[in-house]
Design a protein around this motif. Structure first.
Motif, PDB file in Angstrom:
ATOM      1  N   ASN A 554       0.812  -1.214   0.000  1.00  0.00           N
ATOM      2  CA  ASN A 554       0.000   0.000   0.000  1.00  0.00           C
ATOM      3  C   ASN A 554       0.849   1.268   0.000  1.00  0.00           C
ATOM      4  N   GLY A 555       2.162   1.085  -0.142  1.00  0.00           N
ATOM      5  CA  GLY A 555       3.056   2.232  -0.219  1.00  0.00           C
ATOM      6  C   GLY A 555       3.332   2.909   1.101  1.00  0.00           C
ATOM      7  N   GLU A 556       2.961   2.258   2.221  1.00  0.00           N
ATOM      8  CA  GLU A 556       3.078   2.897   3.532  1.00  0.00           C
ATOM      9  C   GLU A 556       4.401   2.596   4.229  1.00  0.00           C
ATOM     10  N   LEU A 557       5.110   1.543   3.773  1.00  0.00           N
ATOM     11  CA  LEU A 557       6.385   1.154   4.368  1.00  0.00           C
ATOM     12  C   LEU A 557       7.450   1.064   3.293  1.00  0.00           C
ATOM     13  N   THR A 558       8.679   1.380   3.669  1.00  0.00           N
ATOM     14  CA  THR A 558       9.811   1.157   2.780  1.00  0.00           C
ATOM     15  C   THR A 558      10.196  -0.320   2.866  1.00  0.00           C
ATOM     16  N   PRO A 559      11.067  -0.798   1.984  1.00  0.00           N
ATOM     17  CA  PRO A 559      11.496  -2.210   2.062  1.00  0.00           C
ATOM     18  C   PRO A 559      12.200  -2.569   3.363  1.00  0.00           C
ATOM     19  N   THR A 560      12.737  -1.567   4.083  1.00  0.00           N
ATOM     20  CA  THR A 560      13.334  -1.848   5.391  1.00  0.00           C
ATOM     21  C   THR A 560      12.366  -1.541   6.526  1.00  0.00           C
ATOM     22  N   LEU A 561      11.078  -1.451   6.178  1.00  0.00           N
ATOM     23  CA  LEU A 561       9.971  -1.326   7.131  1.00  0.00           C
ATOM     24  C   LEU A 561       9.915   0.024   7.844  1.00  0.00           C
ATOM     25  N   LYS A 562      10.543   1.045   7.263  1.00  0.00           N
ATOM     26  CA  LYS A 562      10.345   2.390   7.791  1.00  0.00           C
ATOM     27  C   LYS A 562       8.990   2.908   7.327  1.00  0.00           C
ATOM     28  N   VAL A 563       8.337   3.648   8.188  1.00  0.00           N
ATOM     29  CA  VAL A 563       7.031   4.205   7.846  1.00  0.00           C
ATOM     30  C   VAL A 563       7.207   5.407   6.921  1.00  0.00           C
ATOM     31  N   LYS A 564       6.474   5.391   5.807  1.00  0.00           N
ATOM     32  CA  LYS A 564       6.423   6.565   4.931  1.00  0.00           C
ATOM     33  C   LYS A 564       5.346   7.490   5.491  1.00  0.00           C
ATOM     34  N   ARG A 565       5.786   8.332   6.355  1.00  0.00           N
ATOM     35  CA  ARG A 565       4.883   9.119   7.194  1.00  0.00           C
ATOM     36  C   ARG A 565       3.868   9.937   6.384  1.00  0.00           C
ATOM     37  N   LYS A 566       4.358  10.638   5.362  1.00  0.00           N
ATOM     38  CA  LYS A 566       3.460  11.502   4.595  1.00  0.00           C
ATOM     39  C   LYS A 566       2.399  10.696   3.849  1.00  0.00           C
ATOM     40  N   ILE A 567       2.791   9.517   3.368  1.00  0.00           N
ATOM     41  CA  ILE A 567       1.819   8.679   2.661  1.00  0.00           C
ATOM     42  C   ILE A 567       0.772   8.158   3.633  1.00  0.00           C
ATOM     43  N   VAL A 568       1.198   7.746   4.826  1.00  0.00           N
ATOM     44  CA  VAL A 568       0.250   7.284   5.843  1.00  0.00           C
ATOM     45  C   VAL A 568      -0.705   8.412   6.211  1.00  0.00           C
ATOM     46  N   HIS A 569      -0.166   9.611   6.421  1.00  0.00           N
ATOM     47  CA  HIS A 569      -1.025  10.746   6.774  1.00  0.00           C
ATOM     48  C   HIS A 569      -2.029  11.039   5.661  1.00  0.00           C
ATOM     49  N   SER A 570      -1.570  10.947   4.413  1.00  0.00           N
ATOM     50  CA  SER A 570      -2.465  11.237   3.291  1.00  0.00           C
ATOM     51  C   SER A 570      -3.521  10.152   3.123  1.00  0.00           C
ATOM     52  N   THR A 571      -3.079   8.879   3.189  1.00  0.00           N
ATOM     53  CA  THR A 571      -4.003   7.755   2.984  1.00  0.00           C
ATOM     54  C   THR A 571      -5.088   7.716   4.054  1.00  0.00           C
ATOM     55  N   HIS A 572      -4.719   8.047   5.279  1.00  0.00           N
ATOM     56  CA  HIS A 572      -5.648   7.916   6.399  1.00  0.00           C
ATOM     57  C   HIS A 572      -6.055   9.275   6.974  1.00  0.00           C
ATOM     58  N   ALA A 573      -6.046  10.298   6.112  1.00  0.00           N
ATOM     59  CA  ALA A 573      -6.363  11.659   6.560  1.00  0.00           C
ATOM     60  C   ALA A 573      -7.733  11.738   7.232  1.00  0.00           C
ATOM     61  N   LYS A 574      -8.704  10.990   6.703  1.00  0.00           N
ATOM     62  CA  LYS A 574     -10.056  11.040   7.272  1.00  0.00           C
ATOM     63  C   LYS A 574     -10.066  10.543   8.716  1.00  0.00           C
ATOM     64  N   LEU A 575      -9.293   9.485   8.981  1.00  0.00           N
ATOM     65  CA  LEU A 575      -9.236   8.954  10.347  1.00  0.00           C
ATOM     66  C   LEU A 575      -8.629   9.974  11.298  1.00  0.00           C
ATOM     67  N   TYR A 576      -7.579  10.653  10.851  1.00  0.00           N
ATOM     68  CA  TYR A 576      -6.985  11.687  11.693  1.00  0.00           C
ATOM     69  C   TYR A 576      -7.983  12.808  11.961  1.00  0.00           C
ATOM     70  N   ASP A 577      -8.680  13.218  10.917  1.00  0.00           N
ATOM     71  CA  ASP A 577      -9.656  14.303  11.075  1.00  0.00           C
ATOM     72  C   ASP A 577     -10.731  13.934  12.094  1.00  0.00           C
ATOM     73  N   GLU A 578     -11.154  12.659  12.056  1.00  0.00           N
ATOM     74  CA  GLU A 578     -12.188  12.202  12.990  1.00  0.00           C
ATOM     75  C   GLU A 578     -11.709  12.289  14.438  1.00  0.00           C
ATOM     76  N   LEU A 579     -10.405  12.106  14.637  1.00  0.00           N
ATOM     77  CA  LEU A 579      -9.864  12.167  15.995  1.00  0.00           C
ATOM     78  C   LEU A 579      -9.886  13.592  16.555  1.00  0.00           C
ATOM     79  N   TYR A 580     -10.000  14.574  15.671  1.00  0.00           N
ATOM     80  CA  TYR A 580     -10.068  15.966  16.118  1.00  0.00           C
ATOM     81  C   TYR A 580     -11.485  16.533  16.063  1.00  0.00           C
ATOM     82  N   SER A 581     -12.429  15.721  15.582  1.00  0.00           N
ATOM     83  CA  SER A 581     -13.794  16.223  15.452  1.00  0.00           C
ATOM     84  C   SER A 581     -14.481  16.255  16.809  1.00  0.00           C
TER      85      SER A 581
END
Length: 581
Positions: A554-581
């Motif tokens: 899903n493009g969220e991790l690099t091959p060495t299992l580092k989190v691609k932070r910006k992609i995670v934030h973009s993919t799950h933006a709705k979930l983050y927004d709900e946490l602030y609603s």
């Protein structure tokens, strides 16, 4: 003795054959058995492949991509390309066709070595996008064997000698494309001088010894694995390649019985979880304290006090299981590519399996700072200053490096090079501190720093690392830039949470389980405990549990299992927004 007479990396396998001769260089599993190749065997293999490459039309300076899992053929191809005067361009086997197209096209590669027909099919999808690519050879399709056979029957030793003699120590050898947490990957150009500096450092620190057996499962597309394979040839160390199935890593460890293990933190964290499952927290803490005390006496070569020896006898059965998982004779392990918690490091040290942490990046040939058995501090990434390596912390907290390990720049990208190289100093993008003893601690990534609505600067990695120490959590991604408080997206560790769910009579499929009040309460306890380690402003106030793990697919991790932070934030933006609603 090390291969000190190698002028460039292309010389390594041939000088190593003279120095190490019939010692075992590589070990690999096939048909249920482990097979050995001596240094002489490796040199012959490399010479034949290099001759085959010359006949195929590979010229000095040509780029050759390798798209394969870690295996002996990968290493043989790399050494052969270098012997033919070419430049190696690794590609992660997990890379999507589009990622392959970018690396092949950007590097201008003329040849690609693929592991399987499946990998070749990915290249076929994008072949029209890479017009410079002339040939694709498949390892398991017999193509590599055919190339070797051609080189064996029509050797060109004089041509290869001339090509190696023409190589300059500052010429490129390998172009490692960064995993690209933001934007397309950039090709880090690493030279002969870079790699030889790394090899010399290995000898200086006594890190990999001639009698060591190294188990290698890390992807050779990553600088960490490249360090291992090249330094092993330099020092005469045996490398045991894993069989290609990550599920069999632990069984293979018991077969290989390595003395040195390079790994990413996740492997150590999983073993830690397995070893400590069912052990009460108070009992575990006491056992670790006893074990650490024993190791201090042993390091000082002092006899154990009777009461300490008796206490250790009671807790050592737990530690003995840990040592057995690694094969029973592990001298030391090295953790890199991502942070690892002090608690995990203390546990393994107490168990008699020292896991030391190091720090580097592709742009520094994977070298920067390192802990050693003789001089280490748990929780730090070690010290610096070896082999003319320099390190300092800028006024804004960024770590800067200078020395013969710093890369030559990004391939065909002078603008990006200028951004990170200033007067020879590499701007790492990492934030850190140096204590009075010279030990370095990484405090975060410059680009990852969260600035809250209240103006507080917070390094999310510290909070995330604390959360990930829980056996129930696979990943945690903290969010809160320009927000009033921190929130987190959390994923469940399926290997651990499913047995727990079964015991609780709960659903065992992750999407359903993640929504249950029981799972929510379990993770809330973890979050509460993690928060206790931080000031109020750095605590996670709300969280959501994702119904699946983060993944490379899903493009969220690099091959060495580092989190691609910006992609995670973009993919799950709705979930983050709900946490602030």
């Amino acid at each position: 003795m090390p291969v000190t007479t190698a002028r460039v990396i292309a010389d390594l396998p041939f000088v190593a054959a003279q120095v190490h001769d019939d010692r075992v260089a590589w070990r690999h599993p096939r048909d249920g058995q482990w097979h050995d190749l001596t240094f002489t065997d490796v040199a012959e293999w490399v010479m034949e492949l290099a001759s085959g490459l010359v006949h195929l039309g590979v010229e000095p300076g040509d780029r050759v991509c390798v798209l394969s899992e870690t295996r002996p053929e990968w290493s043989a191809v790399e050494l052969a390309v270098l012997a033919a005067g070419g430049i190696v361009v690794p590609i992660y086997p997990s890379s999507a066709p589009e990622e392959c197209a970018w690396i092949i096209g950007d590097s201008g590669a003329v040849l690609l070595i693929a592991e399987t027909d499946e990998q070749r099919a990915k290249i076929a999808e994008i072949r029209d996008q890479v017009p410079a690519l002339r040939d694709v050879i498949v390892i398991e399709g017999g193509g590599l064997a055919e190339l070797r056979s051609h080189g064996r029957t029509s050797p060109v030793p004089v041509e290869l000698d001339d090509r190696r003699a023409a190589i300059d120590p500052d010429d490129p050898t390998v172009i490692i494309y960064t995993s690209g947490t933001t934007g397309p990957p950039k090709g880090c150009v690493l030279t002969n001088r870079n790699w030889l500096t790394m090899c010399q450092l290995t000898v200086e620190l006594n890190y990999v010894l001639p009698d060591d057996v190294v188990y290698l499962f890390l992807p050779l597309a990553h600088v960490f694995a490249q360090i291992v394979q090249l330094s092993a040839i330099y020092t005469g160390t045996t490398v045991a390649f894993y069989g290609g199935d990550t599920a069999k890593i632990v069984p293979e460890l018991s077969q290989v019985r390595p003395t040195f293990l390079p790994s990413v933190p996740r492997i150590f964290e999983k073993i830690y979880t397995v070893a400590t499952t069912g052990v009460p927290e108070d009992q575990l803490r006491q056992a670790v304290q006893v074990g650490l005390a024993v190791r201090k006496f042993q390091a000082a070569d002092q006899p154990l006090p009777a009461d300490l020896a008796a206490a250790f006898d009671k807790v050592d059965p737990v530690f003995a299981r840990v040592r057995a998982i690694f094969g029973g004779r592990l001298r030391q392990a090295l953790s890199g590519a991502a942070p690892i918690s002090v608690e995990v490091l203390e546990f393994f040290t107490a168990a008699g399996v020292p896991v030391l942490e190091g720090y580097g990046m592709s742009e520094s040939t994977g070298v920067g700072t390192v802990n050693t058995l003789a001089r280490h501090k748990l929780g730090s990434v070690g010290t610096y200053g070896m082999a003319n390596l320099q390190l300092k912390v800028a006024e804004d907290g960024e770590i800067l490096m200078n020395g013969p390990h710093v890369f030559a720049g990004y391939w065909n990208n002078p603008a990006a090079t200028a951004e990170v190289l200033t007067d020879g100093w590499l701007h790492t993008g990492d934030l850190g501190e140096i204590d009075d003893d010279g030990f370095v601690t990484i405090t975060g990534r410059k680009k990852d720093i969260i600035i809250t609505a209240g103006g507080k600067n917070i390094a999310p990695a510290n909070v995330e690392n604390q959360l990930r120490q829980s056996r129930w959590i696979s990943h945690a991604v903290v969010y809160g830039d320009l927000k009033p408080y921190l929130v987190a997206l959390i994923t469940l560790d399926e290997d651990e949470i499913v047995p727990w769910a079964q015991a609780q009579g709960l659903p065992t499929d992750l999407p359903t389980l993640a929504r249950t009040p029981e799972a929510r309460a379990l993770i809330q306890d973890v979050v509460d405990e993690a928060n206790s380690h931080f000031a109020h402003v750095s605590q996670v106030k709300r969280f959501t549990v994702l119904d699946r793990d983060l993944s490379q697919e899903n493009g969220e991790l690099t091959p060495t299992l580092k989190v691609k932070r910006k992609i995670v934030h973009s993919t799950h933006a709705k979930l983050y927004d709900e946490l602030y609603s």
